[in-house]
Write an enzyme that holds these catalytic residues in place. Sequence first.
Site, mmCIF file in Angstrom:
data_model
loop_
_atom_site.group_PDB
_atom_site.id
_atom_site.type_symbol
_atom_site.label_atom_id
_atom_site.label_comp_id
_atom_site.label_asym_id
_atom_site.label_seq_id
_atom_site.Cartn_x
_atom_site.Cartn_y
_atom_site.Cartn_z
ATOM 1 N N LYS A 28 -6.831 2.481 2.156
ATOM 2 C CA LYS A 28 -5.587 1.938 2.706
ATOM 3 C C LYS A 28 -4.455 2.379 1.774
ATOM 4 C CE LYS A 28 -3.478 -2.237 4.568
ATOM 5 N NZ LYS A 28 -2.154 -1.882 4.112
ATOM 6 N N TYR A 48 -4.077 9.469 9.568
ATOM 7 C CA TYR A 48 -5.317 8.735 9.854
ATOM 8 C C TYR A 48 -5.437 8.215 11.287
ATOM 9 C CZ TYR A 48 -1.954 5.182 8.308
ATOM 10 O OH TYR A 48 -0.830 4.421 8.141
ATOM 11 N N ASP A 51 1.754 -9.066 -2.195
ATOM 12 C CA ASP A 51 1.244 -9.042 -0.822
ATOM 13 C C ASP A 51 0.366 -10.257 -0.578
ATOM 14 O OD1 ASP A 51 0.693 -5.496 -0.290
ATOM 15 O OD2 ASP A 51 2.468 -6.693 -0.673
ATOM 16 N N LYS A 85 -12.627 0.691 10.525
ATOM 17 C CA LYS A 85 -12.322 0.949 11.939
ATOM 18 C C LYS A 85 -13.598 1.276 12.697
ATOM 19 C CE LYS A 85 -8.098 3.343 10.575
ATOM 20 N NZ LYS A 85 -7.386 4.611 10.484
ATOM 21 N N GLU A 120 -11.857 3.839 5.452
ATOM 22 C CA GLU A 120 -10.804 4.719 4.924
ATOM 23 C C GLU A 120 -10.044 3.999 3.818
ATOM 24 O OE1 GLU A 120 -8.271 5.641 8.223
ATOM 25 O OE2 GLU A 120 -9.835 6.768 9.267
ATOM 26 N N GLU A 152 0.481 7.818 6.569
ATOM 27 C CA GLU A 152 1.220 7.107 5.533
ATOM 28 C C GLU A 152 1.923 8.105 4.615
ATOM 29 O OE1 GLU A 152 0.715 3.966 6.058
ATOM 30 O OE2 GLU A 152 1.330 2.883 4.238
ATOM 31 N N CYS A 165 29.931 -1.073 -28.463
ATOM 32 C CA CYS A 165 28.693 -1.856 -28.340
ATOM 33 C C CYS A 165 27.538 -1.052 -28.967
ATOM 34 C CB CYS A 165 28.429 -2.155 -26.866
ATOM 35 S SG CYS A 165 26.935 -3.113 -26.594
ATOM 36 N N GLU A 191 0.514 -13.197 -1.910
ATOM 37 C CA GLU A 191 1.274 -14.427 -1.699
ATOM 38 C C GLU A 191 1.902 -14.432 -0.307
ATOM 39 O OE1 GLU A 191 4.899 -17.016 -3.621
ATOM 40 O OE2 GLU A 191 4.535 -14.994 -4.341
ATOM 41 N N PHE A 192 2.432 -13.273 0.093
ATOM 42 C CA PHE A 192 3.046 -13.165 1.416
ATOM 43 C C PHE A 192 2.010 -13.479 2.495
ATOM 44 C CE2 PHE A 192 6.211 -11.741 4.406
ATOM 45 C CZ PHE A 192 5.452 -11.291 5.473
ATOM 46 N N ASP A 193 0.843 -12.842 2.379
ATOM 47 C CA ASP A 193 -0.185 -13.024 3.407
ATOM 48 C C ASP A 193 -0.693 -14.466 3.443
ATOM 49 O OD1 ASP A 193 0.044 -10.395 4.150
ATOM 50 O OD2 ASP A 193 -1.532 -9.697 2.813
ATOM 51 N N LEU A 238 -2.175 -4.037 11.125
ATOM 52 C CA LEU A 238 -3.604 -4.374 11.074
ATOM 53 C C LEU A 238 -3.766 -5.818 10.639
ATOM 54 C CD1 LEU A 238 -5.010 -1.282 9.129
ATOM 55 C CD2 LEU A 238 -5.449 -1.828 11.522
ATOM 56 N N ARG A 273 8.049 3.019 11.307
ATOM 57 C CA ARG A 273 7.534 2.008 12.213
ATOM 58 C C ARG A 273 8.644 1.172 12.848
ATOM 59 N NH1 ARG A 273 3.172 -2.446 10.669
ATOM 60 N NH2 ARG A 273 4.965 -3.600 9.988
ATOM 61 N N CYS A 313 27.236 -7.410 -28.253
ATOM 62 C CA CYS A 313 28.637 -7.336 -28.715
ATOM 63 C C CYS A 313 29.501 -8.469 -28.168
ATOM 64 C CB CYS A 313 29.243 -5.980 -28.362
ATOM 65 S SG CYS A 313 29.563 -5.791 -26.600
ATOM 66 N N CYS A 369 27.400 -4.017 -19.575
ATOM 67 C CA CYS A 369 28.399 -4.296 -20.602
ATOM 68 C C CYS A 369 29.397 -3.141 -20.587
ATOM 69 C CB CYS A 369 27.717 -4.402 -21.971
ATOM 70 S SG CYS A 369 28.905 -4.345 -23.324
ATOM 71 N N ASP A 374 -1.063 2.933 0.023
ATOM 72 C CA ASP A 374 0.031 1.988 -0.180
ATOM 73 C C ASP A 374 1.361 2.737 -0.171
ATOM 74 O OD1 ASP A 374 1.232 -0.386 -0.509
ATOM 75 O OD2 ASP A 374 0.710 -0.650 -2.615
ATOM 76 N N LYS A 427 -8.016 -6.131 1.861
ATOM 77 C CA LYS A 427 -7.057 -5.830 0.792
ATOM 78 C C LYS A 427 -7.630 -6.230 -0.562
ATOM 79 C CE LYS A 427 -2.691 -6.589 2.173
ATOM 80 N NZ LYS A 427 -1.364 -6.080 2.280
ATOM 81 N N CYS A 461 27.562 -9.857 -23.184
ATOM 82 C CA CYS A 461 26.619 -8.899 -23.761
ATOM 83 C C CYS A 461 25.915 -9.562 -24.950
ATOM 84 C CB CYS A 461 27.360 -7.643 -24.217
ATOM 85 S SG CYS A 461 26.282 -6.500 -25.102
HETATM 86 S S1 IVH Z 1 -4.701 2.479 10.793
HETATM 87 C C1 IVH Z 1 -3.119 0.129 14.706
HETATM 88 N N1 IVH Z 1 -5.462 3.475 8.507
HETATM 89 O O1 IVH Z 1 -1.584 -0.173 6.665
HETATM 90 C C2 IVH Z 1 -2.945 0.291 13.250
HETATM 91 N N2 IVH Z 1 -3.463 2.174 8.529
HETATM 92 O O2 IVH Z 1 -1.385 -3.050 7.132
HETATM 93 C C3 IVH Z 1 -3.318 1.637 12.790
HETATM 94 N N3 IVH Z 1 -2.340 2.031 6.334
HETATM 95 O O3 IVH Z 1 0.710 -0.060 9.312
HETATM 96 C C4 IVH Z 1 -3.243 1.769 11.329
HETATM 97 N N4 IVH Z 1 -3.770 3.289 5.241
HETATM 98 O O4 IVH Z 1 0.916 1.721 7.441
HETATM 99 C C5 IVH Z 1 -4.533 2.724 9.137
HETATM 100 N N5 IVH Z 1 -6.239 4.484 6.557
HETATM 101 C C6 IVH Z 1 -5.327 3.746 7.187
HETATM 102 C C7 IVH Z 1 -4.217 3.208 6.515
HETATM 103 C C8 IVH Z 1 -3.309 2.402 7.220
HETATM 104 C C9 IVH Z 1 -2.648 2.593 5.149
HETATM 105 C C10 IVH Z 1 -1.172 1.168 6.570
HETATM 106 C C11 IVH Z 1 -0.416 1.466 7.836
HETATM 107 C C12 IVH Z 1 -0.467 0.188 8.625
HETATM 108 C C13 IVH Z 1 -0.710 -0.826 7.548
HETATM 109 C C14 IVH Z 1 -1.344 -2.062 8.114
#
Ligand code: IVH
Length: 671
Positions: free
Chosen positions: A116, A226, A34, A289, A114, A174, A431, A36-38, A84, A137, A410, A425, A118, A313, A407
Amino acid sequence: MDKSNILSKIEDLRKFLNQCNYDYYVLNDSKVSDYEFDTKLRELQDLETAYPEYDDPDSPTHRVGNDINQEFQQVAHKYPMLSLANTYNEGELRDFDSRIRKLIPGEKYSYVCELKFDGTSISLTYNNGRLVRALTRGDGKKGDDVTQNVRTIKSVPLKLNEGDYPEEFEIRGEILMPHSSFDKLNQERLEIGEPLLANCRNAAAGALKTQNSSVAAKRGLDCYLYYLLMDQLPTDSHFQNMQIARRWGFKVSENTAKANSIDEVFDFINYWDKERKNLPYDIDGIVIKIDSMSLRDRLGFTAKTPRWAIAYKFKAEEAAVKLLSIDYQVGRTGIITPVANLEPAHLAGTIVKRASLYNSDFIASLDLHEGDTVYVEKGGEIIPKVTRVELSKREPGAKPIHYITKCPICGTDLVRNAGEAGHYCPNYTTCPPQITGKILHFVTRKAMNINCGEATIELLYKDNLIHDVADLYTLTVEQMSRLERFAQKSAENFVQSVEKSKQVPFERVLYAVGIRYVGEGAARNLVKKFKTLDAMKNATLEELADAEDIGEIIANSVYQWLRNPVNIQLVDRLRSYGLKFEAEVNADEGPQSNKLEGLSLIVTGSFATPQRRTELEKMVEQNGGKLQSSVNSKTNFVVAGDKPGASKVKKAEELGIKIISEAEFLGMINE
Ligand code: IVH
């Protein structure tokens, strides 16, 4: 950088990120971290901001990803499902707090922190307190209708407790796979010769998208909620609302806290960064939040994310290590798993020496070269993962890694079936690791429960005493006691345990013979429907697939297996040693039917036990047949065991009456 270099950099980043999105959202198989992607996404965002002339509406910075799978019906979200903004560092989190302060000057506000989770996000709609729809989603505007699968998740209430909720509302959360379910699933995959899943997130997303909801039901998924969406929320506090939602019946995490300052937010983050390893599921950060719903309204949204929340993260612990070599392991079904041998490194409390490289596509996507320095990461992941190559450390002239074509044991040419990620194989007859792997599977506790381990099997195989599972039944105490490490007593124990295994019921024998994709559950369901191996052999593909929880893939695998002469010979040998290839039918509980109506039968000869003959005779009557004591012109079938009465056989032959085995008889009544 000159302008053409900038454009080509932008294009490279878009291509890379599009590929990552496809892997993650479509294939449920992310190959980069994640982090690296971000980082790459942000690099692209920065370049697009600095050079707006190169912006493109189709750039990955302008979309929220896409996990739409055409096999599910797509339904529009009533409220868009946004993502987010996220950050990995303290400074940016403080910037987020300052931004909020500027946007709502003079207001007092508090945060809710809260976990997060996964997993994979879900939006649930309730109508009159009943679950009516569950959507993924998707692209944020419309998602896949996965209601049938979600209904199987025990923590999702189908009908709410009494409460003051409106006629219709949505709640989001989630779906995740706890470690215990994940470990169980991977253990099963190991047992049926399937490649392992890399992490809980992919496993959860995959389970949610299975076409067969009964399969999803067995994946042990969980769901935390959530985010409540309705016109009139119960209170102005998100925290309070979630406590109320918990009372309605939703699973709302207890590991949530209110924070009155950004420093209190950091206390929460630091606590969970350490404590997360003790949770029974993966989290990849903390979501912060604004608590007040009216302040949230004032803060509003950017095009893609709310201004009132941010995800912090956790950085997955990673280490740069040198790749020493690659082993290609051969599993009992012939599947090849490439494994990287690494220079040992400390990572997340353990020493990592090896990491799975999954398959040839994965190696190609890394563009791995000999002697490369690679990053290994152990975030939520159980198995350490190679995420990328440190190109600056590549030796000049280093040779690219070419996946093996033969293989490693073998030498047989490897095969890759269309649509499958792995090579295998095909030489299942000679084998060596496939042979010993099959025998090892056969003796395990859940299969034949024979008292011996890997070392003994290797020894027996090396000494030419066994070549397949049937050979186990030929071993004598004398042969065993000649083996090094085997005293008389242990030799006797071993032979005794082999003998005892002959009593193992058919469903476990079917699992033990190691048909690809046939785990314990599939074996049980096949036996439940067909009762005997012979009946299974006579079944068409469609009939096999008709058994409970048996899809096309398993049915096809069983069908092919039963048509391979090598396997049939093996079954015949095992049968001759006394293994069970028929389900035991207790005469009193046996099938009561009229399948034998109008037929006259006689049972003759000896069977596995003296009572067995009586049981079979009872079964004739219980199924509407007429039991005879001698063969005559009215006899339709002679059920013959070992050493059947000679005169009865002679008479039956003279009259052209069919002589059938116990298995064939059971097949008749269980069809
Ligand atoms: S709130 C408007 N709360 O994280 C967005 N998201 O990277 C409302 N996720 O798409 C999301 N735990 O799939 C919220 N406690 C949490 C979360 C959470 C995991 C995920 C969710 C979201 C992604 C965003």
